[in-house]
Write a protein that holds these residues in place. Structure first.
Motif, PDB file in Angstrom:
ATOM      1  N   GLY A 191       0.820  -1.213   0.000  1.00 39.79           N
ATOM      2  CA  GLY A 191       0.000   0.000   0.000  1.00 39.79           C
ATOM      3  C   GLY A 191       0.849   1.256   0.000  1.00 39.79           C
ATOM      4  N   ILE A 192       1.917   1.266   0.793  1.00 34.14           N
ATOM      5  CA  ILE A 192       2.825   2.420   0.829  1.00 34.14           C
ATOM      6  C   ILE A 192       3.547   2.556  -0.506  1.00 34.14           C
ATOM      7  CG2 ILE A 192       4.885   3.382   1.923  1.00 34.14           C
ATOM      8  CD1 ILE A 192       2.403   3.625   3.650  1.00 34.14           C
ATOM      9  N   SER A 193       3.905   1.416  -1.114  1.00 32.52           N
ATOM     10  CA  SER A 193       4.538   1.438  -2.433  1.00 32.52           C
ATOM     11  C   SER A 193       3.619   2.091  -3.465  1.00 32.52           C
ATOM     12  CB  SER A 193       4.899   0.017  -2.870  1.00 32.52           C
ATOM     13  OG  SER A 193       5.484   0.011  -4.150  1.00 32.52           O
ATOM     14  N   GLU A 194       2.340   1.775  -3.409  1.00 28.30           N
ATOM     15  CA  GLU A 194       1.380   2.370  -4.340  1.00 28.30           C
ATOM     16  C   GLU A 194       1.251   3.874  -4.117  1.00 28.30           C
ATOM     17  OE1 GLU A 194      -0.107   1.002  -7.021  1.00 28.30           O
ATOM     18  OE2 GLU A 194       1.272  -0.653  -6.533  1.00 28.30           O
ATOM     19  N   LEU A 195       1.282   4.307  -2.856  1.00 29.56           N
ATOM     20  CA  LEU A 195       1.229   5.751  -2.576  1.00 29.56           C
ATOM     21  C   LEU A 195       2.454   6.453  -3.164  1.00 29.56           C
ATOM     22  CD1 LEU A 195      -0.012   6.062   1.134  1.00 29.56           C
ATOM     23  CD2 LEU A 195      -1.327   6.297  -0.986  1.00 29.56           C
ATOM     24  N   SER A 196       3.616   5.821  -3.037  1.00 32.42           N
ATOM     25  CA  SER A 196       4.848   6.393  -3.589  1.00 32.42           C
ATOM     26  C   SER A 196       4.720   6.611  -5.087  1.00 32.42           C
ATOM     27  CB  SER A 196       6.026   5.475  -3.285  1.00 32.42           C
ATOM     28  OG  SER A 196       7.194   5.924  -3.927  1.00 32.42           O
ATOM     29  N   LYS A 197       4.146   5.612  -5.762  1.00 30.51           N
ATOM     30  CA  LYS A 197       3.986   5.724  -7.210  1.00 30.51           C
ATOM     31  C   LYS A 197       2.919   6.762  -7.564  1.00 30.51           C
ATOM     32  CE  LYS A 197       5.522   1.020  -7.863  1.00 30.51           C
ATOM     33  NZ  LYS A 197       5.184  -0.216  -7.226  1.00 30.51           N
ATOM     34  N   LYS A 198       1.860   6.832  -6.775  1.00 30.21           N
ATOM     35  CA  LYS A 198       0.783   7.780  -7.031  1.00 30.21           C
ATOM     36  C   LYS A 198       1.269   9.219  -6.916  1.00 30.21           C
ATOM     37  CE  LYS A 198      -3.817   9.136  -5.316  1.00 30.21           C
ATOM     38  NZ  LYS A 198      -4.921   8.792  -4.373  1.00 30.21           N
ATOM     39  N   TYR A 199       2.081   9.491  -5.888  1.00 30.34           N
ATOM     40  CA  TYR A 199       2.513  10.867  -5.628  1.00 30.34           C
ATOM     41  C   TYR A 199       3.954  11.136  -6.088  1.00 30.34           C
ATOM     42  CZ  TYR A 199      -1.675  11.152  -2.743  1.00 30.34           C
ATOM     43  OH  TYR A 199      -2.981  11.149  -2.308  1.00 30.34           O
ATOM     44  N   HIS A 200       4.604  10.118  -6.688  1.00 30.40           N
ATOM     45  CA  HIS A 200       6.011  10.246  -7.082  1.00 30.40           C
ATOM     46  C   HIS A 200       6.850  10.702  -5.890  1.00 30.40           C
ATOM     47  CE1 HIS A 200       5.010  10.768 -11.660  1.00 30.40           C
ATOM     48  NE2 HIS A 200       4.375   9.747 -11.104  1.00 30.40           N
ATOM     49  N   ALA A 201       6.640  10.027  -4.758  1.00 28.88           N
ATOM     50  CA  ALA A 201       7.212  10.474  -3.490  1.00 28.88           C
ATOM     51  C   ALA A 201       8.206   9.471  -2.926  1.00 28.88           C
ATOM     52  CB  ALA A 201       6.086  10.687  -2.476  1.00 28.88           C
ATOM     53  N   PRO A 202       9.258   9.945  -2.274  1.00 31.71           N
ATOM     54  CA  PRO A 202      10.216   9.055  -1.604  1.00 31.71           C
ATOM     55  C   PRO A 202       9.599   8.411  -0.362  1.00 31.71           C
ATOM     56  CG  PRO A 202      10.716  11.345  -1.093  1.00 31.71           C
ATOM     57  CD  PRO A 202       9.614  11.361  -2.116  1.00 31.71           C
ATOM     58  N   ILE A 203      10.239   7.344   0.107  1.00 32.55           N
ATOM     59  CA  ILE A 203       9.783   6.605   1.287  1.00 32.55           C
ATOM     60  C   ILE A 203      10.939   6.486   2.274  1.00 32.55           C
ATOM     61  CG2 ILE A 203       9.007   4.340   2.130  1.00 32.55           C
ATOM     62  CD1 ILE A 203       7.561   3.960  -0.520  1.00 32.55           C
ATOM     63  N   TYR A 204      10.594   6.563   3.580  1.00 34.84           N
ATOM     64  CA  TYR A 204      11.600   6.499   4.641  1.00 34.84           C
ATOM     65  C   TYR A 204      11.230   5.406   5.637  1.00 34.84           C
ATOM     66  CZ  TYR A 204      12.865  10.969   2.634  1.00 34.84           C
ATOM     67  OH  TYR A 204      13.248  11.949   1.757  1.00 34.84           O
ATOM     68  N   THR A 205      12.252   4.675   6.135  1.00 37.47           N
ATOM     69  CA  THR A 205      11.984   3.594   7.087  1.00 37.47           C
ATOM     70  C   THR A 205      13.265   3.149   7.779  1.00 37.47           C
ATOM     71  OG1 THR A 205      10.896   1.447   7.335  1.00 37.47           O
ATOM     72  CG2 THR A 205      12.339   1.706   5.429  1.00 37.47           C
ATOM     73  N   HIS A 206      13.105   2.436   8.914  1.00 39.61           N
ATOM     74  CA  HIS A 206      14.239   1.769   9.559  1.00 39.61           C
ATOM     75  C   HIS A 206      14.648   0.570   8.703  1.00 39.61           C
ATOM     76  CE1 HIS A 206      12.092   3.734  12.951  1.00 39.61           C
ATOM     77  NE2 HIS A 206      13.307   3.907  13.439  1.00 39.61           N
ATOM     78  N   ASN A 207      15.954   0.282   8.694  1.00 42.89           N
ATOM     79  CA  ASN A 207      16.409  -0.829   7.849  1.00 42.89           C
ATOM     80  C   ASN A 207      17.687  -1.462   8.384  1.00 42.89           C
ATOM     81  OD1 ASN A 207      16.454  -2.443   5.330  1.00 42.89           O
ATOM     82  ND2 ASN A 207      18.328  -1.274   4.939  1.00 42.89           N
ATOM     83  N   SER A 208      17.649  -2.797   8.504  1.00 46.71           N
ATOM     84  CA  SER A 208      18.850  -3.586   8.814  1.00 46.71           C
ATOM     85  C   SER A 208      19.605  -3.015  10.007  1.00 46.71           C
ATOM     86  CB  SER A 208      19.769  -3.668   7.581  1.00 46.71           C
ATOM     87  OG  SER A 208      19.067  -4.250   6.500  1.00 46.71           O
TER      88      SER A 208
END
Length: 308
Positions: A191-208
């Motif tokens: 769902g967040i991936s789809e929002l990124s594509k809809k708004y052409h927006a970057p995504i931020y998260t904790h990782n590894s």
């Protein structure tokens, strides 16, 4: 107008060293930075003149990752690994917070940020409305990051906040994000991936952040968190990854390929014994790097000089 004089000034402009001078400010904007100009200064009626007494003036620090309202958990649980610390000592207490609690706890953190020259932050926490209100009431610059996972917020709420608060002007803004791969089921990630594509927006998260987090993801998906998130299309418009302590060569290739920023949080990683991020390898690959304190619960301090 405000005049700050008898200062040592560091502009951070390339090839410009520290120099002695003064700064003039009008309508919240810097109008002059340069050598002391007593002759012209004498012609102006100043609201306030401040003798810097030879101290250094420089641009404010940008705290690139934090959870401000976790001030209430400072030193609450020391000497525990990340996943136990989160599940046993952090999440149960956070569940008791009200939006009003988060408003006041965020203001407390802002006061601490200012003591080490932090003038802006990227803040991931539970109630964007009260977080943004706290920053605006303090005149502090904040980008609130979406924090959706399996037990707080929703994809629809993230979209609503993005439409309400994502803007270019003003002190506050909002960006897409989620807590972490290990707290967020595939359906939400998609769902967040789809929002990124809809708004052409970057995504931020904790990782590894921890070795166990990476091992568990490989057991579930056959991939590291970084590769798994790439497969879900979460990096099509770039973004930022917090911590990145346990990264494979393939992971670093993914980060470089999508021009993702890595935000390192050294004091937090040391407190939780998560490890030390491969910063040298990232620099060799010209990966964009930033520094954050993380939240006061996993750091016990919000001081950018300490992080450096």
């Amino acid at each position: 107008m405000i005049r700050i004089y008898h200062a040592r000034i560091l502009t951070m402009q390339e090839d410009q060293e520290i120099f002695d001078g003064e700064i003039w400010i009008s309508d919240h904007k810097i109008q002059y930075v340069g050598p002391e100009n007593k002759k012209e200064a004498a012609k102006i009626t100043w609201e306030r003149q401040i003798d810097a007494k030879g101290n250094l003036i420089m641009p404010g620090f940008k705290n690139a990752h934090t959870h401000s309202a976790m001030t209430f958990l400072r030193s609450h649980a020391d000497d525990m690994p990340l996943l136990s610390w989160l599940n046993d000592q952090v999440f149960p207490y956070e569940a008791k917070l009200t939006p009003d609690d988060i408003y006041h706890l965020s203001k407390l953190a802002i006061m601490e940020y200012l003591t080490s020259g932090i003038t802006a932050n990227a803040d991931m926490y539970l109630t964007p409305d009260t977080m943004i209100q706290a920053s605006e009431d303090c005149g502090f610059r904040t980008i609130v990051i979406g924090a959706v996972n399996d037990f707080t917020q929703s994809v629809k709420e993230v979209e609503n906040w993005y439409e309400k608060y994502h803007k270019e002007d003003g002190l506050t803004s909002y960006e897409l994000g989620f807590h972490a791969e290990y707290t967020t089921k595939r359906e939400i990630l998609e769902g967040i991936s789809e929002l990124s594509k809809k708004y052409h927006a970057p995504i931020y998260t904790h990782n590894s952040e921890s070795a166990s987090e990476v091992v568990q993801c490989v057991e579930r998906t056959g991939m590291t968190p970084t590769v798994y998130m790439e497969q879900l299309g979460l990096f099509e418009y770039g973004g930022g990854l917090y911590h990145c302590v346990h990264m494979s060569e393939e992971d670093l290739d993914v980060v470089k390929r999508h021009q993702i920023s890595v935000i390192t949080n050294p004091a937090s990683n040391l407190k939780l014994a998560s490890g030390i991020a491969p910063i040298e390898e990232m620099l060799k690959r010209n990966i964009d790097l930033a520094i954050g304190t993380d939240g006061p619960a996993s750091n016990n301090c919000l001081d950018m000089f300490r992080e450096m």
